[in-house]
Design an enzyme around this catalytic site. Structure first.
Site, PDB file in Angstrom:
ATOM      1  N   TYR A 144       0.778  -1.281   0.030  1.00 60.64           N
ATOM      2  CA  TYR A 144       0.095   0.163  -0.105  1.00 60.64           C
ATOM      3  C   TYR A 144       0.813   1.206  -0.098  1.00 60.64           C
ATOM      4  CZ  TYR A 144       0.689  -0.523   5.265  1.00 60.64           C
ATOM      5  OH  TYR A 144       1.316  -0.506   6.279  1.00 60.64           O
ATOM      6  N   HIS A 171       7.355   3.913  16.461  1.00 62.99           N
ATOM      7  CA  HIS A 171       7.168   2.915  15.201  1.00 62.99           C
ATOM      8  C   HIS A 171       8.077   1.729  15.270  1.00 62.99           C
ATOM      9  CE1 HIS A 171       6.148   2.314  11.042  1.00 62.99           C
ATOM     10  NE2 HIS A 171       7.608   2.063  10.942  1.00 62.99           N
TER      11      HIS A 171
HETATM   12  O1  76R Z   1      15.209   1.304  10.083  1.00 65.14           O
HETATM   13  C1  76R Z   1      14.890   0.919  11.138  1.00 65.14           C
HETATM   14  O2  76R Z   1      14.788  -0.214  11.452  1.00 65.14           O
HETATM   15  C2  76R Z   1      14.658   2.154  12.193  1.00 65.14           C
HETATM   16  C3  76R Z   1      13.080   2.086  12.377  1.00 65.14           C
HETATM   17  C4  76R Z   1      12.110   2.361  10.984  1.00 65.14           C
HETATM   18  C5  76R Z   1      12.256   3.346  10.390  1.00 65.14           C
HETATM   19  C6  76R Z   1      13.023   4.653  10.492  1.00 65.14           C
HETATM   20  C7  76R Z   1      11.144   1.384  10.822  1.00 65.14           C
HETATM   21  C8  76R Z   1      10.890   0.205  11.289  1.00 65.14           C
HETATM   22  N1  76R Z   1      10.572   2.154   9.889  1.00 65.14           N
HETATM   23  C9  76R Z   1      10.985   3.331   9.661  1.00 65.14           C
HETATM   24  C10 76R Z   1      10.551   4.119   8.812  1.00 65.14           C
HETATM   25 MN1  76R Z   1       8.794   1.334   9.053  1.00 65.14          MN
HETATM   26  N2  76R Z   1       6.779   0.710   8.312  1.00 65.14           N
HETATM   27  C11 76R Z   1       5.761   1.508   7.988  1.00 65.14           C
HETATM   28  C12 76R Z   1       4.348   1.043   7.829  1.00 65.14           C
HETATM   29  O3  76R Z   1       0.745   0.920   8.165  1.00 65.14           O
HETATM   30  C13 76R Z   1       1.327   1.857   8.963  1.00 65.14           C
HETATM   31  O4  76R Z   1       0.982   2.323   9.965  1.00 65.14           O
HETATM   32  C14 76R Z   1       2.688   2.347   8.231  1.00 65.14           C
HETATM   33  C15 76R Z   1       3.369   1.572   7.066  1.00 65.14           C
HETATM   34  C16 76R Z   1       5.070  -0.468   8.084  1.00 65.14           C
HETATM   35  C17 76R Z   1       3.802  -1.590   8.294  1.00 65.14           C
HETATM   36  C18 76R Z   1       6.350  -0.377   8.496  1.00 65.14           C
HETATM   37  C19 76R Z   1       7.006  -1.532   9.339  1.00 65.14           C
HETATM   38  N3  76R Z   1       8.497   3.171   8.245  1.00 65.14           N
HETATM   39  C20 76R Z   1       9.333   4.336   8.090  1.00 65.14           C
HETATM   40  C21 76R Z   1       8.761   5.244   6.876  1.00 65.14           C
HETATM   41  C22 76R Z   1       9.445   6.676   6.509  1.00 65.14           C
HETATM   42  C23 76R Z   1       9.105   7.729   7.673  1.00 65.14           C
HETATM   43  C24 76R Z   1       9.971   8.981   7.502  1.00 65.14           C
HETATM   44  O5  76R Z   1      11.292   8.777   6.882  1.00 65.14           O
HETATM   45  O6  76R Z   1       9.416   9.996   7.722  1.00 65.14           O
HETATM   46  C25 76R Z   1       7.482   4.946   6.747  1.00 65.14           C
HETATM   47  C26 76R Z   1       6.505   5.597   5.800  1.00 65.14           C
HETATM   48  C27 76R Z   1       7.204   3.526   7.554  1.00 65.14           C
HETATM   49  C28 76R Z   1       6.048   2.931   7.391  1.00 65.14           C
HETATM   50  N4  76R Z   1       8.939  -0.455  10.040  1.00 65.14           N
HETATM   51  C29 76R Z   1       9.860  -0.674  10.906  1.00 65.14           C
HETATM   52  C30 76R Z   1       7.964  -1.335  10.073  1.00 65.14           C
HETATM   53  C31 76R Z   1       8.636  -2.394  10.722  1.00 65.14           C
HETATM   54  C32 76R Z   1       8.059  -4.110  10.391  1.00 65.14           C
HETATM   55  C33 76R Z   1       9.696  -2.132  11.091  1.00 65.14           C
HETATM   56  C34 76R Z   1      10.922  -2.725  12.195  1.00 65.14           C
HETATM   57  C35 76R Z   1      11.941  -3.264  11.135  1.00 65.14           C
HETATM   58  C36 76R Z   1      12.960  -3.950  11.789  1.00 65.14           C
HETATM   59  O7  76R Z   1      13.476  -3.798  12.697  1.00 65.14           O
HETATM   60  O8  76R Z   1      13.433  -5.070  11.286  1.00 65.14           O
END
Ligand code: 76R
Length: 248
Positions: A144, A171
């Site tokens: 999405y 997050h």
């Molecule tokens: O890189 C990292 O592990 C640091 C933490 C992290 C960042 C910076 C992280 C972890 N994400 C990051 C950035 Mn994410 N993520 C989403 C969605 O449905 C929703 O509500 C949101 C959709 C999911 C499901 C998800 C999953 N993430 C972002 C960004 C960019 C934001 C910006 O730069 O302003 C978006 C748009 C976004 C959205 N995120 C994680 C996950 C998961 C599963 C993790 C843990 C990853 C891990 O540690 O293995």
């Protein structure tokens, strides 16, 4: 003006969603269908060779529901390569029996909110592997597009770096509690497509998508600042499943 977060970019991404024109496909003779399928399988093998050479990666999944019948998600070094492979696919006989319904252009992105200060991320093999990932062969995919809100008091882009970092930490904590059950690939699309990010999730259990996305909805980064487009969910297509899908 708030400070923009530094981002790291990896491979370019194309999500290509199609439906199959079943009435036209059924009108072909068995020989014509077999020929078209052979050509498709040759192309799938070429893409997996590219993956083995670590020059890109391709995921092939059905889509459940009426939004599409399947998606091809491609990662490549350049936008030119994505365009070439898109055109090569469009020239195949099989593609003639498909209709494009949605596509998304973006680039694998890691933001530096959580980066360790004083380290060079480009020297970190884990980071390089995340920027140029081999797409998992998990049983299910979920895609999405999303934005961060920019309205009234809820403007992500007027928050300070510290506020955004705190949100992303919270997050990331939720995300990490799903480690091993889901793999997420965040692709940035500001200036490339209609939304700001594409979210692609892979898991062996589709219920994990629901649990993860639902839990995140309560987290301020999503509850207050997340805006979401259409969701696409589907099942892995290997060569056998593809033959099964196309058999009449
Ligand atoms: O890189 C990292 O592990 C640091 C933490 C992290 C960042 C910076 C992280 C972890 N994400 C990051 C950035 Mn994410 N993520 C989403 C969605 O449905 C929703 O509500 C949101 C959709 C999911 C499901 C998800 C999953 N993430 C972002 C960004 C960019 C934001 C910006 O730069 O302003 C978006 C748009 C976004 C959205 N995120 C994680 C996950 C998961 C599963 C993790 C843990 C990853 C891990 O540690 O293995």
């Amino acid at each position: 003006m708030s400070e923009a977060v530094q981002t790291l970019e990896g491979w370019y991404a194309l999500h290509d969603f199609r439906t199959i024109d079943w009435s036209a496909w059924k009108l072909l003779s068995a020989e014509e269908r077999a020929k078209a399928e052979d050509e498709l399988h040759t192309m799938l093998r070429e893409w997996s060779d590219i993956e083995e050479r670590r020059e890109g990666s391709t995921a092939f999944y059905t889509i459940v529901g009426q939004k599409a019948d399947f998606v091809l998600m491609h990662l490549r070094e350049t936008l030119d390569e994505l365009n070439e492979l898109e055109n090569a696919f469009n020239k195949t006989t099989f593609a003639q029996y498909t209709k494009p319904v949605y596509s998304y252009v973006s680039i694998v992105e890691l933001s530096s909110y959580m980066a360790k200060p004083g380290t060079d991320p480009m020297q970190d093999p884990d980071i390089m592997a995340r920027l140029k990932p081999s797409l998992p062969k998990s049983k299910h995919i979920c895609f999405y597009p999303m934005n961060k809100r920019r309205s009234g008091n809820d403007n992500w882009y007027t928050l300070s770096m510290e506020e955004r970092r705190a949100h992303m930490r919270s997050h990331g904590m939720i995300g990490r509690s799903y480690a091993g059950r889901v793999k997420q690939i965040i692709t940035g699309s500001v200036g490339l497509d209609d939304w700001e990010w594409g979210v692609t999730l892979f898991s062996d259990d589709p219920l994990t998508f629901k649990k993860l996305v639902y839990e995140m909805r309560f987290d301020e980064a999503s509850a207050r600042y997340g805006e979401f487009g259409a969701f696409y969910v589907g099942n892995l297509l290997d060569a056998d499943k593809c033959r099964q899908l196309l058999s009449i």
